[in-house]
Design a protein around this motif. Structure first.
Motif, PDB file in Angstrom:
ATOM      1  N   PRO A 142      40.487  36.665  -5.547  1.00  0.00           N
ATOM      2  CA  PRO A 142      40.997  35.298  -5.686  1.00  0.00           C
ATOM      3  C   PRO A 142      39.916  34.282  -5.310  1.00  0.00           C
ATOM      4  O   PRO A 142      39.267  34.410  -4.269  1.00  0.00           O
ATOM      5  CB  PRO A 142      42.162  35.244  -4.693  1.00  0.00           C
ATOM      6  CG  PRO A 142      42.606  36.673  -4.578  1.00  0.00           C
ATOM      7  CD  PRO A 142      41.358  37.497  -4.733  1.00  0.00           C
ATOM      8  N   GLY A 143      39.692  33.315  -6.198  1.00  0.00           N
ATOM      9  CA  GLY A 143      38.658  32.319  -5.959  1.00  0.00           C
ATOM     10  C   GLY A 143      37.265  32.839  -6.233  1.00  0.00           C
ATOM     11  O   GLY A 143      36.287  32.169  -5.952  1.00  0.00           O
ATOM     12  N   GLY A 144      37.171  34.053  -6.815  1.00  0.00           N
ATOM     13  CA  GLY A 144      35.868  34.681  -6.990  1.00  0.00           C
ATOM     14  C   GLY A 144      35.343  34.640  -8.398  1.00  0.00           C
ATOM     15  O   GLY A 144      34.642  35.549  -8.813  1.00  0.00           O
ATOM     16  N   GLY A 145      35.704  33.613  -9.171  1.00  0.00           N
ATOM     17  CA  GLY A 145      35.226  33.522 -10.542  1.00  0.00           C
ATOM     18  C   GLY A 145      33.708  33.536 -10.642  1.00  0.00           C
ATOM     19  O   GLY A 145      33.135  34.177 -11.501  1.00  0.00           O
ATOM     20  N   ILE A 146      33.062  32.848  -9.707  1.00  0.00           N
ATOM     21  CA  ILE A 146      31.592  32.897  -9.644  1.00  0.00           C
ATOM     22  C   ILE A 146      31.263  33.576  -8.313  1.00  0.00           C
ATOM     23  O   ILE A 146      30.944  32.921  -7.331  1.00  0.00           O
ATOM     24  CB  ILE A 146      30.967  31.499  -9.722  1.00  0.00           C
ATOM     25  CG1 ILE A 146      31.551  30.727 -10.872  1.00  0.00           C
ATOM     26  CG2 ILE A 146      29.456  31.586  -9.801  1.00  0.00           C
ATOM     27  CD1 ILE A 146      30.720  30.440 -12.057  1.00  0.00           C
ATOM     28  N   ALA A 147      31.379  34.894  -8.311  1.00  0.00           N
ATOM     29  CA  ALA A 147      31.366  35.682  -7.070  1.00  0.00           C
ATOM     30  C   ALA A 147      30.161  35.396  -6.180  1.00  0.00           C
ATOM     31  O   ALA A 147      30.310  35.260  -4.978  1.00  0.00           O
ATOM     32  CB  ALA A 147      31.434  37.171  -7.403  1.00  0.00           C
ATOM     33  N   ILE A 148      28.981  35.307  -6.730  1.00  0.00           N
ATOM     34  CA  ILE A 148      27.780  35.128  -5.903  1.00  0.00           C
ATOM     35  C   ILE A 148      27.812  33.782  -5.179  1.00  0.00           C
ATOM     36  O   ILE A 148      27.544  33.691  -3.982  1.00  0.00           O
ATOM     37  CB  ILE A 148      26.511  35.222  -6.775  1.00  0.00           C
ATOM     38  CG1 ILE A 148      26.435  36.575  -7.486  1.00  0.00           C
ATOM     39  CG2 ILE A 148      25.262  34.958  -5.948  1.00  0.00           C
ATOM     40  CD1 ILE A 148      26.227  37.772  -6.600  1.00  0.00           C
ATOM     41  N   LEU A 149      28.184  32.732  -5.899  1.00  0.00           N
ATOM     42  CA  LEU A 149      28.264  31.406  -5.273  1.00  0.00           C
ATOM     43  C   LEU A 149      29.381  31.367  -4.230  1.00  0.00           C
ATOM     44  O   LEU A 149      29.242  30.723  -3.190  1.00  0.00           O
ATOM     45  CB  LEU A 149      28.477  30.324  -6.332  1.00  0.00           C
ATOM     46  CG  LEU A 149      27.280  30.039  -7.238  1.00  0.00           C
ATOM     47  CD1 LEU A 149      27.637  29.004  -8.303  1.00  0.00           C
ATOM     48  CD2 LEU A 149      26.074  29.572  -6.435  1.00  0.00           C
ATOM     49  N   ALA A 203      27.485  18.004  14.898  1.00  0.00           N
ATOM     50  CA  ALA A 203      28.469  17.013  15.350  1.00  0.00           C
ATOM     51  C   ALA A 203      29.899  17.519  15.166  1.00  0.00           C
ATOM     52  O   ALA A 203      30.225  18.164  14.166  1.00  0.00           O
ATOM     53  CB  ALA A 203      28.270  15.709  14.590  1.00  0.00           C
ATOM     54  N   ALA A 204      30.739  17.212  16.140  1.00  0.00           N
ATOM     55  CA  ALA A 204      32.128  17.671  16.112  1.00  0.00           C
ATOM     56  C   ALA A 204      32.887  17.151  14.904  1.00  0.00           C
ATOM     57  O   ALA A 204      33.818  17.787  14.412  1.00  0.00           O
ATOM     58  CB  ALA A 204      32.833  17.243  17.402  1.00  0.00           C
ATOM     59  N   ASP A 205      32.488  15.970  14.408  1.00  0.00           N
ATOM     60  CA  ASP A 205      33.209  15.389  13.269  1.00  0.00           C
ATOM     61  C   ASP A 205      32.490  15.658  11.932  1.00  0.00           C
ATOM     62  O   ASP A 205      32.805  15.047  10.914  1.00  0.00           O
ATOM     63  CB  ASP A 205      33.399  13.881  13.467  1.00  0.00           C
ATOM     64  CG  ASP A 205      32.072  13.127  13.537  1.00  0.00           C
ATOM     65  OD1 ASP A 205      31.014  13.791  13.698  1.00  0.00           O
ATOM     66  OD2 ASP A 205      32.086  11.892  13.445  1.00  0.00           O
ATOM     67  N   ALA A 206      31.530  16.572  11.927  1.00  0.00           N
ATOM     68  CA  ALA A 206      30.798  16.882  10.687  1.00  0.00           C
ATOM     69  C   ALA A 206      31.749  17.465   9.644  1.00  0.00           C
ATOM     70  O   ALA A 206      32.632  18.269   9.960  1.00  0.00           O
ATOM     71  CB  ALA A 206      29.676  17.873  10.975  1.00  0.00           C
ATOM     72  N   ASP A 207      31.589  17.051   8.405  1.00  0.00           N
ATOM     73  CA  ASP A 207      32.406  17.542   7.291  1.00  0.00           C
ATOM     74  C   ASP A 207      31.776  18.843   6.774  1.00  0.00           C
ATOM     75  O   ASP A 207      30.850  18.823   5.958  1.00  0.00           O
ATOM     76  CB  ASP A 207      32.451  16.474   6.188  1.00  0.00           C
ATOM     77  CG  ASP A 207      33.334  16.873   5.012  1.00  0.00           C
ATOM     78  OD1 ASP A 207      33.681  18.070   4.887  1.00  0.00           O
ATOM     79  OD2 ASP A 207      33.664  15.992   4.203  1.00  0.00           O
ATOM     80  N   THR A 238      28.508  22.228   3.214  1.00  0.00           N
ATOM     81  CA  THR A 238      28.378  23.532   2.546  1.00  0.00           C
ATOM     82  C   THR A 238      28.112  23.359   1.056  1.00  0.00           C
ATOM     83  O   THR A 238      27.213  23.989   0.488  1.00  0.00           O
ATOM     84  CB  THR A 238      29.648  24.375   2.755  1.00  0.00           C
ATOM     85  OG1 THR A 238      29.853  24.589   4.156  1.00  0.00           O
ATOM     86  CG2 THR A 238      29.542  25.726   2.058  1.00  0.00           C
ATOM     87  N   LEU A 239      28.900  22.500   0.411  1.00  0.00           N
ATOM     88  CA  LEU A 239      28.718  22.268  -1.023  1.00  0.00           C
ATOM     89  C   LEU A 239      27.323  21.714  -1.328  1.00  0.00           C
ATOM     90  O   LEU A 239      26.692  22.107  -2.304  1.00  0.00           O
ATOM     91  CB  LEU A 239      29.794  21.310  -1.542  1.00  0.00           C
ATOM     92  CG  LEU A 239      31.199  21.894  -1.701  1.00  0.00           C
ATOM     93  CD1 LEU A 239      32.183  20.796  -2.063  1.00  0.00           C
ATOM     94  CD2 LEU A 239      31.207  22.989  -2.756  1.00  0.00           C
ATOM     95  N   GLY A 266      22.687  22.470  -3.863  1.00  0.00           N
ATOM     96  CA  GLY A 266      21.269  22.121  -3.864  1.00  0.00           C
ATOM     97  C   GLY A 266      20.389  23.360  -3.856  1.00  0.00           C
ATOM     98  O   GLY A 266      19.372  23.423  -4.552  1.00  0.00           O
ATOM     99  N   GLY A 267      20.791  24.362  -3.073  1.00  0.00           N
ATOM    100  CA  GLY A 267      20.028  25.605  -3.020  1.00  0.00           C
ATOM    101  C   GLY A 267      19.999  26.291  -4.372  1.00  0.00           C
ATOM    102  O   GLY A 267      18.948  26.747  -4.831  1.00  0.00           O
ATOM    103  N   HIS A 268      21.150  26.334  -5.041  1.00  0.00           N
ATOM    104  CA  HIS A 268      21.203  26.967  -6.356  1.00  0.00           C
ATOM    105  C   HIS A 268      20.289  26.244  -7.343  1.00  0.00           C
ATOM    106  O   HIS A 268      19.557  26.881  -8.104  1.00  0.00           O
ATOM    107  CB  HIS A 268      22.643  26.986  -6.879  1.00  0.00           C
ATOM    108  CG  HIS A 268      22.764  27.592  -8.233  1.00  0.00           C
ATOM    109  ND1 HIS A 268      23.501  27.026  -9.241  1.00  0.00           N
ATOM    110  CD2 HIS A 268      22.216  28.713  -8.758  1.00  0.00           C
ATOM    111  CE1 HIS A 268      23.399  27.788 -10.328  1.00  0.00           C
ATOM    112  NE2 HIS A 268      22.619  28.803 -10.056  1.00  0.00           N
TER     113      HIS A 268
END
Length: 200
Positions: free
Chosen positions: A122-129, A150-154, A159-160, A165-167
């Motif tokens: 589930p949610g693994g359509g693009i498994a590597i990403l 920071a405690a309030d970091a999103d 992550t996105l 950016g890494g990809h």
């Protein structure tokens, strides 16, 4: 006519053959005939182990995605050590190694493969990403708990930005992978605000 060599571990040898084709010739060159030729076996060997070629590709992707768990584990163990930027730089470099980067366009090009991956995970359509996203998110969350972010970091947005950016950095395979400096520059820019605002 000869039917090719006997394969002791046929599945793994077929996976390895497919990986070599992906790295050498790209996803468009990946066919059942190309895989069995590369493995040096009869075409029927693939169909003895897999119902069809998409079933083979699904298992190939899941097998290679599972191998990324080793890198994800190393990232989890790095929590609280070194610098957050260096840890993330190393993680992106390993998570977006040559094989994962070659597999992503394969998934993108084949609708049936994406559908089967979603059924398998589930949610693994693009498994590597998905694997990379899970690993980076878990690491950032743990570092936030340690007070190094920071405690309030999103976490979701960070992550996105890192995975996307890494990809993009690693997807252009022609001149080779980006330098460690280039990856570190991206990571530092993405996390700068979250690290600067962390409690003293």
């Amino acid at each position: 006519m000869p039917t090719g060599v006997h394969l002791r571990d046929a599945r793994q040898q077929l996976f390895d053959a497919a990986e070599r084709i992906l790295l050498r010739d790209g996803p468009n060159a990946l066919t059942s005939r190309a895989v069995t030729d590369e493995a040096g076996c009869a075409k029927g060997v693939l169909h003895r182990h897999f119902t069809d070629f998409d079933a083979f590709l699904t298992d190939l992707v899941l097998d290679r995605a599972a191998q990324l768990e080793t890198h994800a584990s190393a990232l989890r163990e790095a929590v609280g050590t070194g610098t957050v930027a260096d840890n993330l730089t190393t993680a992106l470099t390993t998570l977006f190694g040559p094989v994962p980067v070659a597999i992503i366009p394969l998934i993108t090009f084949r609708d049936e493969l994406r559908a089967r991956l979603r059924q398998a995970r589930p949610g693994g359509g693009i498994a590597i990403l998905a694997q990379a996203t899970t690993a980076i998110s878990a690491y950032l969350t743990a570092e936030r708990e340690q007070g190094r972010i920071a405690a309030d970091a999103d976490i979701d947005s960070l992550t996105l930005s890192l995975v996307g950016g890494g990809h993009l950095l690693f997807a252009d395979r022609d001149p080779g992978p980006p330098t460690t400096t280039a990856v570190n520059k991206l990571v530092t820019a993405v996390i700068a605000d979250a690290v600067q605002r962390r409690p003293a």
